[in-house]
Design a protein around this motif. Sequence first.
Motif, mmCIF file in Angstrom:
data_model
loop_
_atom_site.group_PDB
_atom_site.id
_atom_site.type_symbol
_atom_site.label_atom_id
_atom_site.label_comp_id
_atom_site.label_asym_id
_atom_site.label_seq_id
_atom_site.Cartn_x
_atom_site.Cartn_y
_atom_site.Cartn_z
ATOM 1 N N ASN B 56 -0.079 -5.660 -10.364
ATOM 2 C CA ASN B 56 0.446 -4.259 -10.979
ATOM 3 C C ASN B 56 1.459 -3.641 -10.002
ATOM 4 O OD1 ASN B 56 -2.113 -4.965 -12.408
ATOM 5 N ND2 ASN B 56 -2.984 -2.912 -12.070
ATOM 6 N N GLY B 57 1.538 -4.100 -8.809
ATOM 7 C CA GLY B 57 2.446 -3.221 -8.112
ATOM 8 C C GLY B 57 3.950 -3.866 -7.931
ATOM 9 N N PHE B 58 3.951 -5.371 -7.979
ATOM 10 C CA PHE B 58 5.098 -5.965 -7.880
ATOM 11 C C PHE B 58 5.971 -6.007 -9.144
ATOM 12 C CE2 PHE B 58 4.378 -8.492 -3.735
ATOM 13 C CZ PHE B 58 4.146 -7.257 -2.843
ATOM 14 N N THR B 59 4.984 -6.266 -10.352
ATOM 15 C CA THR B 59 5.593 -6.635 -11.532
ATOM 16 C C THR B 59 5.696 -5.178 -12.738
ATOM 17 O OG1 THR B 59 3.872 -7.315 -12.886
ATOM 18 C CG2 THR B 59 5.125 -9.003 -11.614
ATOM 19 N N GLY B 60 4.702 -4.349 -12.256
ATOM 20 C CA GLY B 60 4.601 -3.114 -12.964
ATOM 21 C C GLY B 60 3.861 -3.322 -14.161
ATOM 22 N N VAL B 61 3.404 -4.771 -14.392
ATOM 23 C CA VAL B 61 2.199 -5.007 -15.371
ATOM 24 C C VAL B 61 1.062 -4.469 -14.935
ATOM 25 C CG1 VAL B 61 1.164 -6.795 -16.815
ATOM 26 C CG2 VAL B 61 3.599 -6.803 -16.469
ATOM 27 N N PHE B 194 10.835 -14.810 -5.322
ATOM 28 C CA PHE B 194 10.083 -14.320 -6.500
ATOM 29 C C PHE B 194 9.740 -13.375 -6.526
ATOM 30 C CE2 PHE B 194 9.446 -19.007 -5.082
ATOM 31 C CZ PHE B 194 9.461 -19.727 -6.160
ATOM 32 N N GLY B 195 9.239 -12.531 -5.373
ATOM 33 C CA GLY B 195 8.934 -10.912 -5.262
ATOM 34 C C GLY B 195 10.177 -10.117 -5.879
ATOM 35 N N ARG B 196 11.424 -10.726 -5.393
ATOM 36 C CA ARG B 196 12.325 -9.689 -5.777
ATOM 37 C C ARG B 196 12.618 -9.784 -7.458
ATOM 38 N NH1 ARG B 196 14.823 -11.578 -0.957
ATOM 39 N NH2 ARG B 196 15.699 -13.304 -1.820
ATOM 40 N N ASP B 197 12.615 -11.043 -8.170
ATOM 41 C CA ASP B 197 12.586 -11.113 -9.357
ATOM 42 C C ASP B 197 11.633 -10.117 -10.236
ATOM 43 O OD1 ASP B 197 14.476 -13.110 -9.404
ATOM 44 O OD2 ASP B 197 12.916 -14.683 -9.974
ATOM 45 N N MET B 198 10.277 -10.449 -9.435
ATOM 46 C CA MET B 198 9.386 -9.370 -10.018
ATOM 47 C C MET B 198 9.575 -7.983 -10.101
ATOM 48 S SD MET B 198 5.971 -11.125 -8.111
ATOM 49 C CE MET B 198 5.770 -12.874 -8.251
ATOM 50 N N ARG B 199 10.128 -7.351 -8.679
ATOM 51 C CA ARG B 199 10.684 -6.147 -8.575
ATOM 52 C C ARG B 199 11.574 -5.627 -9.718
ATOM 53 N NH1 ARG B 199 11.672 -4.868 -3.321
ATOM 54 N NH2 ARG B 199 11.753 -7.240 -2.747
ATOM 55 N N ALA B 200 12.782 -6.635 -9.793
ATOM 56 C CA ALA B 200 13.814 -6.629 -10.600
ATOM 57 C C ALA B 200 13.432 -6.477 -12.076
ATOM 58 C CB ALA B 200 14.873 -7.657 -10.747
ATOM 59 N N ALA B 201 12.480 -7.145 -12.376
ATOM 60 C CA ALA B 201 12.027 -7.061 -13.886
ATOM 61 C C ALA B 201 11.257 -5.801 -13.918
ATOM 62 C CB ALA B 201 11.065 -7.905 -14.323
ATOM 63 N N ILE B 263 -4.110 4.785 -4.710
ATOM 64 C CA ILE B 263 -3.767 5.739 -3.251
ATOM 65 C C ILE B 263 -3.303 5.249 -2.374
ATOM 66 C CG2 ILE B 263 -5.477 6.606 -1.594
ATOM 67 C CD1 ILE B 263 -7.649 7.457 -3.604
ATOM 68 N N GLY B 264 -3.409 3.622 -2.104
ATOM 69 C CA GLY B 264 -2.699 3.101 -0.930
ATOM 70 C C GLY B 264 -1.137 3.078 -1.376
ATOM 71 N N GLY B 265 -0.860 2.760 -2.476
ATOM 72 C CA GLY B 265 0.526 2.596 -3.037
ATOM 73 C C GLY B 265 0.633 1.431 -3.638
ATOM 74 N N LEU B 266 1.407 1.556 -4.931
ATOM 75 C CA LEU B 266 1.699 0.201 -5.591
ATOM 76 C C LEU B 266 2.627 -0.301 -4.836
ATOM 77 C CD1 LEU B 266 1.246 1.573 -9.209
ATOM 78 C CD2 LEU B 266 0.371 -0.210 -8.475
ATOM 79 N N GLY B 267 2.947 -1.667 -4.990
ATOM 80 C CA GLY B 267 3.969 -2.369 -4.403
ATOM 81 C C GLY B 267 3.856 -2.422 -3.159
ATOM 82 N N SER B 268 3.056 -1.812 -2.285
ATOM 83 C CA SER B 268 2.969 -1.909 -0.454
ATOM 84 C C SER B 268 1.845 -2.574 -0.224
ATOM 85 C CB SER B 268 2.956 -0.471 -0.293
ATOM 86 O OG SER B 268 2.520 -0.652 1.299
ATOM 87 N N VAL B 269 1.895 -3.754 0.392
ATOM 88 C CA VAL B 269 0.647 -4.536 0.891
ATOM 89 C C VAL B 269 0.066 -3.739 1.970
ATOM 90 C CG1 VAL B 269 0.182 -6.616 1.751
ATOM 91 C CG2 VAL B 269 2.233 -6.546 0.497
ATOM 92 N N SER B 270 0.746 -3.236 2.918
ATOM 93 C CA SER B 270 -0.101 -2.509 3.782
ATOM 94 C C SER B 270 -0.706 -1.098 3.235
ATOM 95 C CB SER B 270 0.948 -1.917 4.931
ATOM 96 O OG SER B 270 2.359 -1.758 4.518
ATOM 97 N N GLY B 271 -0.282 -0.717 2.260
ATOM 98 C CA GLY B 271 -0.739 0.414 1.469
ATOM 99 C C GLY B 271 -2.172 -0.004 0.930
ATOM 100 N N SER B 272 -2.093 -1.346 0.299
ATOM 101 C CA SER B 272 -3.339 -1.800 -0.302
ATOM 102 C C SER B 272 -4.306 -1.676 0.824
ATOM 103 C CB SER B 272 -3.289 -3.212 -0.858
ATOM 104 O OG SER B 272 -2.321 -2.981 -1.854
ATOM 105 N N VAL B 273 -3.936 -2.229 2.125
ATOM 106 C CA VAL B 273 -5.120 -2.361 3.003
ATOM 107 C C VAL B 273 -5.597 -0.738 3.576
ATOM 108 C CG1 VAL B 273 -5.484 -3.371 5.401
ATOM 109 C CG2 VAL B 273 -4.095 -4.503 3.904
#
Lengths: 270, 351
Positions: B56-61, B194-201, B263-273
């Motif tokens: 959900n965070g990286f690809t926005g899907v 791979f992550g940059r591809d996901m965020r680019a898309a 609440i942690g923030g989409l796209g941020s791993v530390s946010g998830s934690v």
Amino acid sequence: MDREEGCLLEIDDLSKTFKGLHAVENYHLRLSPGEILGIIGPNGAGKSTVFNLLTGHLRPTRGSIRFRGQDITRLPPDRIAALGIGRTFQNIRLFASMTVLENVVSARQLKERSGIIATLLSWPSFHRTEQRLASEATENLGLFGLADRAGKAATSLPYGDQRRLEIVRALALGPTLLLLDEPTAGMNNQESMFVLDLIRRIRDQYKLTIILVEHNMPLVMQLCERIQVLNYGQIIAEGTPEQVRADPKVVESYLGRAMEDSKDAEARNG
Amino acid sequence: MAMSTRLQRLIPPAVMIAALAAILGATDLVAGDYLQRIVIIIGINVILVASLNLSNGFTGVFSLGHVGFMAIGAYAASILTLPVHLKAVNLPDLPGWLQGVAMPFLPATLIAGLIAMLVAFAVGLSLMRLNGAYISVATLGFLVIVQVVLVNWDQFTRGARTFAGVPAYATIWNVWIWAALTVYVVWRIGASAFGRDMRAARDNEIAALSLGVSVIRSRLLAFCMSAFLTGVAGSLWAHFITSFSPKSFFFTQAFSIITMLVIGGLGSVSGSVIGVFLITVLSELLRNAERGFDIGALHLPPIYGASQILMAVLFVLVIVFKPAGLMGGREIDIRGILRRIGASRRGKGAA
Ligand SMILES: Nc1ncnc2c1ncn2[C@@H]1O[C@H](COP(=O)(O)OP(=O)(O)OP(=O)(O)O)[C@@H](O)[C@H]1O
Ligand SMILES: [Mg+2]
């Protein structure tokens, strides 16, 4: 139609209809390697649509496109990009969550990346690839005077720099053919001349073939060896800048107005 | 030089692993049962939320149906680990080749993750072609389908009845090893090609395509990896709670994971934690408060469901006032923090 030797791009009978609107009709082109072609024409003439057909973002209603002898008419855009056609967009499309550098890296990495296993294991080869990508992207940015802004958020750059960044990003793909859709839109005279100089340099340095869509007539006339004029989706004239400028149809439908506009603009700037 | 940069690279993860191990060790030795359970729940939630972030965070899907993969993981692993004598009683109709199987925890968990991943691949192959909002609706449909299958596939799942007797294999240690691994994998993918591809898309699909990024393939990669880890979390959870039913994996659970993620923030791993810690601890406190308590002479009656209402309110507040979440899509810069600590210590030494 027969295939010509040494032709980079062959387009025949290309047409696109939007719900009855003929956006592009019977468009054709033979492009040789190293050429800079200009496409001009009034708003809504179909220039951007030609680009979108060429890069697979739109499906043509009719016609064929061959790139380096290969039929690419119905390929998806990512495949066409991988074959070596890079482009910029009329309305800027940068990756907003990324830095300036990451925007360029995201194009470079198509041909240069670590596999998923090496990535997941943080293998030394993964770090080497990442470092190489970053340093090459920095080099690309340097050519356009953007290296000192590598770490900034891409969309925080001033408008003109964003346009230049989009060109760098398209170049980082390592294309054979580069399509520029109004690269100087919204720029002042000085910025436009900088871009003009840049396009010349990248053509020479990267041995590129370029198609340029522009409303800035002085720039097109200086840069292009050949110009196509579109109006209502059709090619109404084609030739050298001198031939096109002298063509009465062109003057009537477009150039007269465009020249007036640029004179006005000059008067305002000066 | 090359050697020293390689070593420097290893310092932050080494520091983090040591700190985590110390905290877990202390919890294991000193903390009571209740606290240990909370630490395990946090670990499982970290896996669920961090892996959801990958998709959900990286690809926005924005998948709303990931709990379906958790359910698949939970049931698949539990069927594999359930002791043979319990299988004969609880799942008498199981096919013969499964009747005699009682696997150890790790292979069962890996197989559960792989099954979730295969399902994700099959589902994703068509879903990932859709546009944003449609994918969300379709994944919700997927969750409902998983429910229906679980309820009706008596032979394997006991239908709507409780699936009980799962061995309590989950410990602080195996849960947190998986949690650390998940955080690492999600972070590593995020900071790679791979992550940059996901965020680019996600940022601009058309531009990504024009740079040769296969949008569908990169979404599918994120979806499948995410489903694997979610399936693993399902297995861990099943072997922690030891009895569950299809209802355990429905909207309430889906909403709770999504709340922590947003609440942690989409796209941020530390946010998830951070989101997981905050919400798990908060909802645990609220759950105790729900039973009613006394402040001096004032007696507060029990308000059941208050914790869920408050979670929902918090969710709305964050969406309104900090739509990018607490971390706003950024990461905590561990390297930078370590450097600063190092610098200030050197500074003090000099003074
Ligand atoms: N996706 C689309 N759907 C429907 N109509 C479209 C679409 N794209 C373009 N058109 C129409 O096709 C015609 C050609 O548009 P196009 O954008 O190619 O013009 P252009 O020459 O690039 O103009 P400009 O100089 O303003 O950029 C216009 O009438 C436009 O409204
Ligand atoms: Mg246009």
